[in-house]
Write an enzyme that holds these catalytic residues in place. Structure first.
Site, PDB file in Angstrom:
ATOM      1  N   HIS A 139       0.846  -1.200   0.000  1.00 18.39           N
ATOM      2  CA  HIS A 139       0.000   0.000   0.000  1.00 18.39           C
ATOM      3  C   HIS A 139       0.877   1.243   0.000  1.00 18.39           C
ATOM      4  O   HIS A 139       2.100   1.156   0.186  1.00 18.39           O
ATOM      5  CB  HIS A 139      -0.976   0.002   1.187  1.00 18.39           C
ATOM      6  CG  HIS A 139      -0.338   0.142   2.541  1.00 18.39           C
ATOM      7  ND1 HIS A 139       0.568  -0.761   3.032  1.00 18.39           N
ATOM      8  CD2 HIS A 139      -0.488   1.087   3.516  1.00 18.39           C
ATOM      9  CE1 HIS A 139       0.931  -0.399   4.252  1.00 18.39           C
ATOM     10  NE2 HIS A 139       0.325   0.735   4.569  1.00 18.39           N
ATOM     11  N   HIS A 168       1.316   3.949   1.928  1.00 25.09           N
ATOM     12  CA  HIS A 168       1.798   4.752   3.049  1.00 25.09           C
ATOM     13  C   HIS A 168       3.323   4.761   2.964  1.00 25.09           C
ATOM     14  O   HIS A 168       3.943   3.737   2.639  1.00 25.09           O
ATOM     15  CB  HIS A 168       1.325   4.184   4.389  1.00 25.09           C
ATOM     16  CG  HIS A 168      -0.100   4.525   4.707  1.00 25.09           C
ATOM     17  ND1 HIS A 168      -0.892   3.790   5.546  1.00 25.09           N
ATOM     18  CD2 HIS A 168      -0.877   5.569   4.268  1.00 25.09           C
ATOM     19  CE1 HIS A 168      -2.093   4.357   5.637  1.00 25.09           C
ATOM     20  NE2 HIS A 168      -2.105   5.428   4.848  1.00 25.09           N
ATOM     21  N   ASP A 224       5.912   4.579   4.771  1.00 27.14           N
ATOM     22  CA  ASP A 224       6.827   3.609   5.394  1.00 27.14           C
ATOM     23  C   ASP A 224       6.839   2.258   4.680  1.00 27.14           C
ATOM     24  O   ASP A 224       7.581   1.350   5.081  1.00 27.14           O
ATOM     25  CB  ASP A 224       6.506   3.437   6.897  1.00 27.14           C
ATOM     26  CG  ASP A 224       5.054   3.065   7.169  1.00 27.14           C
ATOM     27  OD1 ASP A 224       4.164   3.543   6.448  1.00 27.14           O
ATOM     28  OD2 ASP A 224       4.807   2.300   8.125  1.00 27.14           O
ATOM     29  N   HIS A 225       6.044   2.135   3.618  1.00 27.76           N
ATOM     30  CA  HIS A 225       6.032   0.871   2.867  1.00 27.76           C
ATOM     31  C   HIS A 225       6.530   1.015   1.426  1.00 27.76           C
ATOM     32  O   HIS A 225       6.691   0.013   0.739  1.00 27.76           O
ATOM     33  CB  HIS A 225       4.623   0.256   2.878  1.00 27.76           C
ATOM     34  CG  HIS A 225       4.211  -0.172   4.257  1.00 27.76           C
ATOM     35  ND1 HIS A 225       4.230  -1.477   4.672  1.00 27.76           N
ATOM     36  CD2 HIS A 225       3.821   0.553   5.333  1.00 27.76           C
ATOM     37  CE1 HIS A 225       3.854  -1.549   5.949  1.00 27.76           C
ATOM     38  NE2 HIS A 225       3.590  -0.329   6.367  1.00 27.76           N
ATOM     39  N   HIS A 245      -7.259  -1.641   5.514  1.00 28.39           N
ATOM     40  CA  HIS A 245      -6.495  -0.529   6.075  1.00 28.39           C
ATOM     41  C   HIS A 245      -7.152   0.777   5.625  1.00 28.39           C
ATOM     42  O   HIS A 245      -8.163   0.750   4.918  1.00 28.39           O
ATOM     43  CB  HIS A 245      -5.036  -0.648   5.608  1.00 28.39           C
ATOM     44  CG  HIS A 245      -4.066   0.122   6.439  1.00 28.39           C
ATOM     45  ND1 HIS A 245      -4.123   0.178   7.801  1.00 28.39           N
ATOM     46  CD2 HIS A 245      -2.992   0.882   6.076  1.00 28.39           C
ATOM     47  CE1 HIS A 245      -3.128   0.943   8.254  1.00 28.39           C
ATOM     48  NE2 HIS A 245      -2.439   1.382   7.226  1.00 28.39           N
ATOM     49  N   ASP A 287      -0.031  -3.805   6.852  1.00 30.27           N
ATOM     50  CA  ASP A 287      -0.920  -3.038   7.739  1.00 30.27           C
ATOM     51  C   ASP A 287      -2.393  -3.386   7.508  1.00 30.27           C
ATOM     52  O   ASP A 287      -2.899  -3.290   6.389  1.00 30.27           O
ATOM     53  CB  ASP A 287      -0.726  -1.534   7.498  1.00 30.27           C
ATOM     54  CG  ASP A 287       0.671  -1.069   7.863  1.00 30.27           C
ATOM     55  OD1 ASP A 287       1.530  -1.927   8.143  1.00 30.27           O
ATOM     56  OD2 ASP A 287       0.908   0.145   7.864  1.00 30.27           O
ATOM     57  N   HIS A 333       6.139  -4.369  12.909  1.00 32.55           N
ATOM     58  CA  HIS A 333       5.431  -3.088  12.837  1.00 32.55           C
ATOM     59  C   HIS A 333       4.886  -2.696  14.221  1.00 32.55           C
ATOM     60  O   HIS A 333       3.834  -2.072  14.346  1.00 32.55           O
ATOM     61  CB  HIS A 333       4.280  -3.196  11.813  1.00 32.55           C
ATOM     62  CG  HIS A 333       3.893  -1.889  11.174  1.00 32.55           C
ATOM     63  ND1 HIS A 333       2.989  -1.020  11.752  1.00 32.55           N
ATOM     64  CD2 HIS A 333       4.270  -1.300  10.025  1.00 32.55           C
ATOM     65  CE1 HIS A 333       2.822   0.030  10.971  1.00 32.55           C
ATOM     66  NE2 HIS A 333       3.592  -0.107   9.916  1.00 32.55           N
TER      67      HIS A 333
END
Lengths: 306, 306
Positions: free
Chosen positions: B64, B66, B68-69, B144, B214, B273
């Site tokens: 996804h 976001h 941090d990914h 998410h 997530d 995480h």
């Protein structure tokens, strides 16, 4: 007693990261004002590693849009956001930087809780782009594959130094003294004008740091910067043996970087962005020192007084 | 002897990075095929730290958008490019990922020397998205804040195991044996058909790894995955005490992650995480193990056999 003014290196590697080197980023601190210069991938990790409270950064300066100089920006802004930042952040850099940050938020279907102001730089001439308290920041043109600027930071009080005996002699009232320090003349009750120069000494000389990001060597750099420097950072990707590569790739050799420090009348030179192709940094340092003795390798984590 | 099949954790931290934790990224290796799963900021540094030849990665899977990914993706691609990559790279992820990479190249006025193929994922249902040699990769929906998928990797030979005595008995010629291993029946010269089941045993059971990025807890996850697992990774941002936060923020508690492992019939569970708010990881581990004993913290650098 002048305020502390120092540079801390966060990343000093070239485009291909090495185990022990991070992408370009520097923190400049004057009188507790924090300025971030370039923001390569991993900058937020480096800020944490060196225990720097990065919410104190209110201005970020990006030299150009090659990944190793800006790819940490979206992550840093995200983290500032997650940690509850509310005060605005100013980002100075080429226009594309706004698109990068806007896209980052739009694909995450998110928005920043704090205001982000984008101020576009141009690479045509030296320009005053930011005035914060006693710090003036100028961008100046460099010569790279894509539009690139350096940044000149000029810090120091503008207040003239008052001469106590003179203030006493002319009986200058306390409430007028701020004006005198700012450069005003003093008019006595009898109409006599005491020129400011009689009452004050000039403010202490400004201290200056110039960040010269990725660039080819070019003669007129010192003219573009337009003043002497207490500290200069200059990239030195190559050594003289690879002068041809340096020119082709719009980078600089260690000797050329040193020449720029000499031309600009710098007191001290830091070199970084050294190519991975050299087995160690001594080659670059030696080459630069033959031209400009006060050359040092920009070491990550180190603080350099300006 | 089955081929080595393992997962190596590159980053297992949550969105706010800590000194000793990196943003999500994992390397999956089967029979010398390298797959990268998520690519948070700093992934290329982690790949270098663990001395992984990242040019061997031909497929990258992004759960996804976001930061941090995925924020390490542009930098990794740049470095692959600088190091002379020519073979194509496939990136599986939400459609926005193409925009990110396109913008990265366009503002740098550069282009990739190798082809980058973007394959859009969707988060509606389980789908076979990639078949490479003996590995099938499926995406499956997670829950998410923004469209997010997990990835299921199913690896193992499709070749049936030949029974030497039977091949000899029926005098199967050498040149037909590949066909037999692939499942064909054998027709003898006299017209007699020997069914494949008489000549072979089924291929060894596939081994399976599921990456659950997530997500909030939801009952039907095991159904979405649709098979048992040898290894499961599941986020476990919170603990039960903060179950309400977990729900609000579309994340999972350690106990919930363990429940998912149980429901899915996993042999082993890795959790990661974890929120920075907990002083240590033991709380999460203890909570998960009460539900599912074979739970482990995903440790950066560690390799987990599948």
């Amino acid at each position: 007693m002048p305020f502390p003014f120092y540079l801390q290196i966060l990343g000093s590697g070239s485009a291909i990261p090495r185990n022990n080197k991070n992408h370009t980023s520097q923190l400049l601190v004057y009188n507790n004002k924090y300025f971030l210069i370039d923001c390569g991938e991993g900058t937020q990790h480096q800020l944490q590693k060196f225990k720097i409270n990065f919410q104190r950064i209110d201005q970020i300066f990006i030299s150009h849009l090659h990944g190793d100089h800006y790819l940490g920006l979206a992550g840093l802004i995200s983290t500032m956001n997650l940690l509850g930042r509310v005060k605005p952040l100013q980002i100075y850099g080429p226009p594309g930087i706004k698109e990068v940050i806007d896209l980052h938020f739009s694909i995450a279907k998110a928005r920043s809780a704090f205001e982000i102001q984008f101020i576009s730089t141009q690479d045509k001439e030296k320009k005053l782009i930011c005035e914060v308290k006693d710090v003036n920041v100028y961008s100046f043109p460099l010569k790279h594959k894509i539009p690139t600027t350096g940044f000149l930071f000029e810090a120091g009080s503008n207040w003239r130094k008052m001469i106590p005996e003179k203030l006493e002699k002319y009986e200058v009232p306390k409430h007028l003294r701020a004006g005198i320090a700012a450069g005003k003349d003093y008019t006595r009750e009898n109409g006599e004008v005491i020129p400011n120069e009689e009452l004050t000494l000039p403010p202490p000389e400004k201290r200056r740091y110039a960040f010269c990001s990725d660039t080819a060597y070019f003669e007129s750099l010192s003219e573009k910067i337009g003043c002497s420097l207490n500290l200069m950072y200059h990239e030195a990707t190559f050594i003289e043996e690879d002068k041809k590569s340096a020119k082709e790739k719009y980078h600089t050799t260690a000797a050329q970087a040193a020449k720029q420090a000499l031309n600009t009348g710098a007191e001290k030179l830091l070199i970084g962005h050294l190519s991975n192709k050299y087995p160690n940094e001594e080659l670059s340092l030696k080459e630069a020192r033959e031209v400009f003795k006060e050359t040092y390798i920009a070491e990550e984590g180190e603080k350099y007084e300006i």
